[in-house]
Design a protein around this motif. Structure first.
Motif, PDB file in Angstrom:
ATOM      1  N   TYR A   1     -11.208  -1.965   3.834  1.00 36.84           N
ATOM      2  CA  TYR A   1     -11.336  -0.656   3.187  1.00 36.84           C
ATOM      3  C   TYR A   1     -10.121   0.221   3.475  1.00 36.84           C
ATOM      4  CZ  TYR A   1     -16.155  -1.519   1.770  1.00 36.84           C
ATOM      5  OH  TYR A   1     -17.287  -2.017   1.165  1.00 36.84           O
ATOM      6  N   GLN A   2      -9.584   0.146   4.680  1.00 35.79           N
ATOM      7  CA  GLN A   2      -8.386   0.919   4.994  1.00 35.79           C
ATOM      8  C   GLN A   2      -7.185   0.437   4.181  1.00 35.79           C
ATOM      9  OE1 GLN A   2      -7.979   2.242   9.360  1.00 35.79           O
ATOM     10  NE2 GLN A   2      -9.265   0.418   9.486  1.00 35.79           N
ATOM     11  N   GLN A   3      -7.078  -0.883   4.011  1.00 37.43           N
ATOM     12  CA  GLN A   3      -5.969  -1.405   3.210  1.00 37.43           C
ATOM     13  C   GLN A   3      -6.053  -0.915   1.762  1.00 37.43           C
ATOM     14  OE1 GLN A   3      -3.390  -3.256   4.634  1.00 37.43           O
ATOM     15  NE2 GLN A   3      -4.543  -2.533   6.409  1.00 37.43           N
ATOM     16  N   ILE A   4      -7.259  -0.898   1.211  1.00 32.60           N
ATOM     17  CA  ILE A   4      -7.431  -0.427  -0.169  1.00 32.60           C
ATOM     18  C   ILE A   4      -7.105   1.062  -0.263  1.00 32.60           C
ATOM     19  CG2 ILE A   4      -9.079  -0.125  -2.050  1.00 32.60           C
ATOM     20  CD1 ILE A   4     -10.640  -2.513  -0.823  1.00 32.60           C
ATOM     21  N   ALA A   5      -7.594   1.845   0.710  1.00 33.67           N
ATOM     22  CA  ALA A   5      -7.346   3.284   0.687  1.00 33.67           C
ATOM     23  C   ALA A   5      -5.851   3.597   0.733  1.00 33.67           C
ATOM     24  CB  ALA A   5      -8.057   3.956   1.860  1.00 33.67           C
ATOM     25  N   VAL A   6      -5.093   2.789   1.445  1.00 38.16           N
ATOM     26  CA  VAL A   6      -3.658   3.047   1.603  1.00 38.16           C
ATOM     27  C   VAL A   6      -2.835   2.406   0.491  1.00 38.16           C
ATOM     28  CG1 VAL A   6      -1.666   2.668   3.100  1.00 38.16           C
ATOM     29  CG2 VAL A   6      -3.865   3.326   4.099  1.00 38.16           C
ATOM     30  N   HIS A   7      -3.169   1.151   0.148  1.00 43.97           N
ATOM     31  CA  HIS A   7      -2.297   0.373  -0.753  1.00 43.97           C
ATOM     32  C   HIS A   7      -2.898   0.108  -2.132  1.00 43.97           C
ATOM     33  CE1 HIS A   7       0.240  -0.291   2.710  1.00 43.97           C
ATOM     34  NE2 HIS A   7      -0.758  -0.843   3.382  1.00 43.97           N
ATOM     35  N   GLY A   8      -4.188   0.364  -2.332  1.00 47.96           N
ATOM     36  CA  GLY A   8      -4.814   0.055  -3.608  1.00 47.96           C
ATOM     37  C   GLY A   8      -5.141  -1.423  -3.743  1.00 47.96           C
ATOM     38  N   TYR A   9      -5.324  -1.868  -4.993  1.00 50.99           N
ATOM     39  CA  TYR A   9      -5.749  -3.233  -5.287  1.00 50.99           C
ATOM     40  C   TYR A   9      -4.617  -4.057  -5.891  1.00 50.99           C
ATOM     41  CZ  TYR A   9     -10.708  -1.905  -4.831  1.00 50.99           C
ATOM     42  OH  TYR A   9     -11.930  -1.487  -4.371  1.00 50.99           O
ATOM     43  N   ASP A  10      -4.731  -5.360  -5.684  1.00 53.87           N
ATOM     44  CA  ASP A  10      -3.890  -6.332  -6.386  1.00 53.87           C
ATOM     45  C   ASP A  10      -4.748  -7.574  -6.620  1.00 53.87           C
ATOM     46  OD1 ASP A  10      -1.835  -7.758  -7.544  1.00 53.87           O
ATOM     47  OD2 ASP A  10      -0.925  -8.339  -5.636  1.00 53.87           O
ATOM     48  N   PRO A  11      -5.684  -7.516  -7.582  1.00 50.03           N
ATOM     49  CA  PRO A  11      -6.647  -8.608  -7.755  1.00 50.03           C
ATOM     50  C   PRO A  11      -5.976  -9.935  -8.118  1.00 50.03           C
ATOM     51  CG  PRO A  11      -7.360  -6.639  -8.926  1.00 50.03           C
ATOM     52  CD  PRO A  11      -5.942  -6.412  -8.521  1.00 50.03           C
ATOM     53  N   GLN A  12      -6.221 -10.962  -7.301  1.00 48.20           N
ATOM     54  CA  GLN A  12      -5.657 -12.281  -7.549  1.00 48.20           C
ATOM     55  C   GLN A  12      -6.609 -13.351  -7.029  1.00 48.20           C
ATOM     56  OE1 GLN A  12      -1.445 -13.024  -6.615  1.00 48.20           O
ATOM     57  NE2 GLN A  12      -1.230 -10.844  -6.118  1.00 48.20           N
ATOM     58  N   LEU A  13      -6.502 -14.520  -7.621  1.00 46.85           N
ATOM     59  CA  LEU A  13      -7.195 -15.714  -7.122  1.00 46.85           C
ATOM     60  C   LEU A  13      -6.100 -16.663  -6.618  1.00 46.85           C
ATOM     61  CD1 LEU A  13      -9.783 -16.215 -10.006  1.00 46.85           C
ATOM     62  CD2 LEU A  13     -10.238 -15.278  -7.735  1.00 46.85           C
TER      63      LEU A  13
END
Length: 425
Positions: A94-106
């Motif tokens: 959650y902290q990573q998302i709050a700071v850097h946002g998303y990069d959805p990948q498989l």
């Protein structure tokens, strides 16, 4: 039984409101209303906050006295201080998302076999909680840890008020206070004051159900829509609101438009996030692939749950993601939930609460997952507090608090330490 109690409570509430409206507003209408609200809801927050603080302090003391967190990676239950554990595991994501946002990948793991074949990706975590973390961080200057903890604590208080409001509506004020206390000590409650999204989801779910009970359909639909941006198990809440709306249409109680709007709006948040992730990944089933192949979380019709329930009582641990102590707690929680479900059915609660409870149980127990987490996954089952709260209301407030206080001390172990240090929350 419960319907008679609800009618009595509603009459008492109307009388209460009438008395308040007749009181002179010596300090101005707004300040007087605020004071009366504080007098009415203050005890709820005091009961929940005191019990929660007891459990939280016990959890921190256990962490400090054992000291195991000092030897663990900060991402996996470790840190320089006991409270750092609260931002590990899912809290790190959650902290990573709050700071850097998303990069959805498989992203496949080269040469990987078995249940985990994809790298973990932040897209598995829904966006509402980290978005609020970022907003609070920008408004207050707190870092992601402090912002996340603040969001969780405030949301836990909102959830306590909602649990009180629903239970008080059905069983009276004393039952409502007991239910708010149970929220503080329930198995899995260790994540209520941590960098986790659970408190926020429960707050949204309970107030959505309260809106349905109050026949405020637009509010119910909007709250459910927002809950769908927070956790995938919001599918149970969406279904519950839809069933309640269909029942209202059948009974022709609230017209056609408002229940229909609630049904239409409720699923939009969940569908929007799943659709966005799928579009970004180039695979509209990408979210579910990620959960299955990166975290081994998938729908398996309850096979894994049955495997654990038949293994732990005989001392076996040859099942997926075995954490013996946490799993033992999990087995107890599942049995408790099933027993309370039977008692809840006997009370014949409103349909929105019944559907929400049953479907949440089905979604959790029907999925393959880290079973030691089951106490956290079942934390949203606030309607199960109702049978216990109705029993506890027979006790004096002093005896209620004594009993719940003992549970709060114990919760530092079974709801905190057992989850974060002896398992994987």
């Amino acid at each position: 039984m419960i319907r008679t109690t609800a009618r009595t409570t509603a009459t008492a509430t109307l009388s209460w409101n009438a008395r308040l409206s007749q009181q002179p507003a010596t300090t101005g209408p707004d300040r007087g209303r605020l004071r009366r609200t504080a007098e009415y809801y203050g005890p709820v927050l005091a009961v929940y906050g005191t019990l929660k603080f007891i459990g939280f302090a016990t959890f921190m003391w256990l962490l400090h006295s054992a000291g195991d967190y000092r030897t663990k990676h900060p991402r996996f239950g470790g840190g320089a201080h006991p409270w750092d554990v609260l931002a590990s595991w899912d809290g790190w994501w959650y902290q990573q998302i709050a700071v850097h946002g998303y990069d959805p990948q498989l992203v496949p793991i080269p040469g990987a076999t078995g249940p985990i074949t994809l790298e973990g990706n932040s897209a598995a975590f829904f966006p509402l909680y980290p978005a609020l973390m970022r907003l609070v961080s920008e408004l207050t200057g707190l870092g992601p840890y402090g912002a996340g903890l603040l969001v969780s604590v405030v949301a836990s208080l909102a959830a306590a008020l909602g649990i009180y409001a629903v239970t008080e509506r059905l069983g009276g004020r004393r039952a409502g206070l007991a239910a708010a206390g149970l929220w503080a000590v329930w198995p899995g409650s260790g994540v209520e004051w941590a960098v986790y999204s659970d408190s926020l989801y429960v707050a949204l779910a309970v107030w959505a159900c309260h809106a349905v009970l109050s026949r405020r359909w637009l509010a119910a639909g909007l709250l459910t829509c927002v809950a769908g941006l927070n956790r995938p198990t919001a599918a149970a809440l969406i279904a519950a609101v839809a069933v309640a709306a269909l029942l209202a249409l059948y009974r022709r109680r609230d017209g056609i438009l408002r229940p229909m709007v609630a049904m239409a709006v409720a699923p939009l948040g969940l569908l929007a996030y799943l659709g966005w992730v799928g579009h970004q990944m180039g695979d509209y089933g990408g979210y579910f692939r990620l959960q299955s192949d990166a975290w081994a979380h998938e729908w398996d019709y309850g096979r894994h749950t049955l495997d654990v329930l038949t293994s732990v009582p005989v001392g076996h641990s040859d099942y997926l993601s075995a954490w013996p102590f946490a799993d033992l707690i999990g087995v107890g929680v599942v049995l408790l939930a099933l027993a309370l479900l039977l008692l809840l059915i006997r009370l014949r609660p409103p349909v929105v609460l019944m559907v929400y409870t049953v479907l949440t149980l089905v979604l959790v127990l029907g999925s393959q997952q880290i079973f030691g987490n089951v106490s956290r996954y079942l934390l949203p089952l606030f309607p199960l507090f109702l049978p216990l709260a109705l029993a506890l209301r027979r006790l004096s407030l002093t005896h209620q608090l004594m009993l719940l206080g003992i549970a709060a001390l114990a919760s530092g172990s079974y709801a905190g330490y057992g989850l974060f240090e002896l398992g994987v929350p």
